[in-house]
Write a protein that holds these residues in place. Structure first.
Motif, mmCIF file in Angstrom:
data_model
loop_
_atom_site.group_PDB
_atom_site.id
_atom_site.type_symbol
_atom_site.label_atom_id
_atom_site.label_comp_id
_atom_site.label_asym_id
_atom_site.label_seq_id
_atom_site.Cartn_x
_atom_site.Cartn_y
_atom_site.Cartn_z
ATOM 1 N N MET A 253 0.852 -1.417 -0.074
ATOM 2 C CA MET A 253 0.602 -0.351 0.016
ATOM 3 C C MET A 253 1.131 0.736 -0.105
ATOM 4 N N LYS A 254 0.205 2.626 -1.268
ATOM 5 C CA LYS A 254 1.770 3.371 -1.098
ATOM 6 C C LYS A 254 0.627 4.393 -0.926
ATOM 7 N N LEU A 255 1.309 5.685 -0.286
ATOM 8 C CA LEU A 255 1.411 6.687 0.012
ATOM 9 C C LEU A 255 0.546 7.790 -1.505
ATOM 10 N N MET A 256 -0.400 8.506 -1.585
ATOM 11 C CA MET A 256 -0.717 8.994 -2.745
ATOM 12 C C MET A 256 -0.070 10.760 -2.530
ATOM 13 N N PRO A 257 0.391 10.730 -3.761
ATOM 14 C CA PRO A 257 0.887 12.315 -4.066
ATOM 15 C C PRO A 257 0.179 13.548 -3.199
ATOM 16 N N LEU A 258 0.199 14.265 -2.609
ATOM 17 C CA LEU A 258 -0.435 15.073 -1.758
ATOM 18 C C LEU A 258 -0.874 16.327 -2.717
ATOM 19 N N SER A 259 -0.287 16.053 -3.658
ATOM 20 C CA SER A 259 -1.366 17.385 -5.183
ATOM 21 C C SER A 259 -3.011 16.467 -5.217
ATOM 22 N N ALA A 260 -2.845 15.124 -4.995
ATOM 23 C CA ALA A 260 -4.097 14.084 -5.367
ATOM 24 C C ALA A 260 -5.420 14.786 -4.590
ATOM 25 N N PRO A 261 -6.387 15.119 -5.019
ATOM 26 C CA PRO A 261 -7.799 15.393 -4.302
ATOM 27 C C PRO A 261 -8.312 13.859 -3.329
ATOM 28 N N ILE A 262 -9.027 14.518 -2.378
ATOM 29 C CA ILE A 262 -9.293 13.153 -1.574
ATOM 30 C C ILE A 262 -10.757 12.795 -2.142
ATOM 31 N N ASP A 263 -11.064 11.581 -2.431
ATOM 32 C CA ASP A 263 -12.063 11.623 -3.064
ATOM 33 C C ASP A 263 -12.365 10.043 -2.432
ATOM 34 N N LEU A 264 -14.041 9.912 -2.303
ATOM 35 C CA LEU A 264 -14.780 9.212 -2.094
ATOM 36 C C LEU A 264 -15.441 8.576 -3.038
ATOM 37 N N GLU A 265 -15.684 9.441 -4.693
ATOM 38 C CA GLU A 265 -16.764 9.089 -5.344
ATOM 39 C C GLU A 265 -16.159 7.433 -5.148
ATOM 40 N N GLY A 266 -17.905 7.088 -5.769
ATOM 41 C CA GLY A 266 -17.587 5.218 -6.570
ATOM 42 C C GLY A 266 -16.924 4.450 -5.633
ATOM 43 N N ARG A 267 -16.974 5.368 -4.112
ATOM 44 C CA ARG A 267 -16.664 4.322 -2.958
ATOM 45 C C ARG A 267 -18.062 4.379 -2.015
ATOM 46 N N VAL A 268 -18.282 2.751 -1.261
ATOM 47 C CA VAL A 268 -20.115 1.964 -0.663
ATOM 48 C C VAL A 268 -19.228 2.140 0.568
ATOM 49 N N ILE A 269 -19.716 2.971 1.395
ATOM 50 C CA ILE A 269 -19.036 2.908 2.879
ATOM 51 C C ILE A 269 -20.804 2.537 3.429
ATOM 52 N N LEU A 270 -20.739 1.804 4.249
ATOM 53 C CA LEU A 270 -21.536 1.233 5.114
ATOM 54 C C LEU A 270 -21.109 1.677 6.774
ATOM 55 N N ILE A 271 -22.623 2.120 7.464
ATOM 56 C CA ILE A 271 -22.000 3.010 9.072
ATOM 57 C C ILE A 271 -23.079 2.380 9.806
ATOM 58 N N THR A 272 -22.610 1.296 11.099
ATOM 59 C CA THR A 272 -23.087 1.254 11.826
ATOM 60 C C THR A 272 -23.743 1.717 12.597
ATOM 61 N N GLY A 273 -24.508 1.850 13.330
ATOM 62 C CA GLY A 273 -25.064 2.821 14.514
ATOM 63 C C GLY A 273 -24.765 4.355 13.678
ATOM 64 N N GLY A 274 -25.815 3.940 12.229
ATOM 65 C CA GLY A 274 -25.221 5.509 11.251
ATOM 66 C C GLY A 274 -26.664 6.285 12.011
ATOM 67 N N ALA A 275 -27.177 6.169 13.255
ATOM 68 C CA ALA A 275 -28.375 6.862 13.152
ATOM 69 C C ALA A 275 -27.488 7.972 14.311
ATOM 70 N N GLY A 276 -26.567 7.182 15.099
ATOM 71 C CA GLY A 276 -26.190 7.896 15.973
ATOM 72 C C GLY A 276 -25.483 9.139 15.644
ATOM 73 N N ASP A 277 -24.790 10.000 16.746
ATOM 74 C CA ASP A 277 -24.181 11.108 16.477
ATOM 75 C C ASP A 277 -22.921 10.980 15.632
ATOM 76 N N ILE A 278 -22.178 10.215 16.547
ATOM 77 C CA ILE A 278 -20.944 10.079 15.087
ATOM 78 C C ILE A 278 -21.387 9.585 14.321
ATOM 79 N N GLY A 279 -21.923 8.273 13.650
ATOM 80 C CA GLY A 279 -22.119 7.636 12.329
ATOM 81 C C GLY A 279 -23.131 8.980 11.553
ATOM 82 N N SER A 280 -24.491 9.514 12.027
ATOM 83 C CA SER A 280 -24.654 10.678 11.568
ATOM 84 C C SER A 280 -23.673 11.362 10.945
ATOM 85 N N ALA A 281 -22.493 12.199 11.473
ATOM 86 C CA ALA A 281 -21.728 13.315 10.908
ATOM 87 C C ALA A 281 -20.877 12.908 9.785
ATOM 88 N N THR A 282 -20.159 11.229 10.249
ATOM 89 C CA THR A 282 -19.418 10.603 9.205
ATOM 90 C C THR A 282 -20.474 10.930 8.182
#
Length: 316
Positions: free
Chosen positions: A1-30
């Motif tokens: 696993m290698k480091l991305m260049p600092l010039s690369a944008p931080i992007d979650l486009e196309g990624r599927v993310i599951l959050i358990t407890g997602g209705a809670g305060d931390i889960g909702s904010a995330t």
């Protein structure tokens, strides 16, 4: 696993993310932070109370609608009911998500209840409720995800997946007011995190834990915690602090970070060194009881009698 260049944008486009407890305060904010970066976010929750009583099947979907409006139109947020302490429900959830999306790129295991009785008032029901909601739930979702990530690691072609767990100071250094159940659960999660980081490294999966301290929300209110209410950029109790780190750890950009336990307290991000061996003493043969007594005084820095008897330069 290698480091991305600092010039690369931080992007979650196309990624599927599951959050358990997602209705809670931390889960909702995330969920909001991740959706703003383009992620497809699925929050699951069983709608229980802080102390794990009852369930509400509508909570996850209702909260998801509110969060989607807050997040904007780049990503998406949907809600599902799931009791993540139930192995069959967890397995069905992952079967459906992987069948629908092909993969779940990150799992954030944020669910958990809280019962703060001292040990002499803690019942076996308290123990099982809190341990199940935190530790058993984390194991179940980790197991379901990691099994599938191991199997699809070749077809992912180097695209990293991420598991983010949630521990707490109770399980790492102890504190007197959240109960032995919370301490045991959060300690178990920290240990599980370190083990899973080793197991999943060959399959392109990062595993890290976050300890969020003094976060404003229903758990803080439940124990009367002293939190800020400023709701501005200097708001040290905002769940957004934790959410930003967790959403970043779910990104491909963080694919080089694994086996870490982080502390977040307001604008502070720290890194624990879990159970480092701080000091040691050693003999080449069995210890006697007398030597053990002297040795422990030396190890703990309370040994004037030892120094007086052994002299200032003698060691063992």
């Amino acid at each position: 696993m290698k480091l991305m260049p600092l010039s690369a944008p931080i992007d979650l486009e196309g990624r599927v993310i599951l959050i358990t407890g997602g209705a809670g305060d931390i889960g909702s904010a995330t969920a909001v932070q991740a959706a703003r970066l383009g992620a497809t976010v699925v929050i699951v929750d069983n709608g229980t109370t802080v102390d794990g009583v009852g369930q509400d099947v509508a909570v996850a979907t209702d909260v998801a609608k509110r969060l989607a409006a807050e997040a904007g139109e780049r990503g998406s947020i949907e809600g599902r009911f799931c009791d993540v302490t139930d192995a069959d429900q967890v397995e069905s959830l992952f079967e459906e998500l992987f069948a629908t999306h092909g993969n779940v790129d990150a799992v954030l295991a944020a669910a958990g209840t809280l019962r703060t009785h001292p040990v002499w008032e803690t019942t076996i029901d308290d123990w099982r409720n809190v341990l199940d909601s935190h530790a058993t739930h984390t194991f179940l979702v980790a197991s379901a995800a990691c099994r599938r990530w191991r199997d699809n690691s070749a077809q992912r072609a180097g695209s990293p997946c991420a598991l983010v767990t949630y521990t707490a100071a109770t399980g790492l250094v102890g504190r007197p007011d959240l109960g032995v159940t919370h301490s045991a659960a959060k300690g178990a999660i920290a240990g599980m995190t370190l083990e899973l980081a080793h197991e999943m490294y060959p399959f392109g999966v990062t595993v890290n834990a976050v300890n969020a301290a003094n976060v404003r929300g229903r758990m803080a209110r439940h124990v009367g915690a002293d939190t800020t209410e400023t709701h501005d950029a200097g708001d040290r109790s905002s769940p957004r602090h934790t959410a930003t780190l967790a959403a970043y750890l779910a990104s491909a950009d963080a694919g080089w970070i694994t086996g870490q336990v982080f502390r977040v307290m307001g604008g502070l991000i720290g890194r624990y060194r879990p159970w480092d061996l701080a000091d040691s003493i050693e003999r080449a043969e069995f210890w006697t009881f007398e030597e053990t007594r002297f040795g422990l005084r030396r190890l703990l820095g309370a040994y004037p009698e030892y120094k007086a008897q052994q002299g200032s330069h003698r060691e063992f």
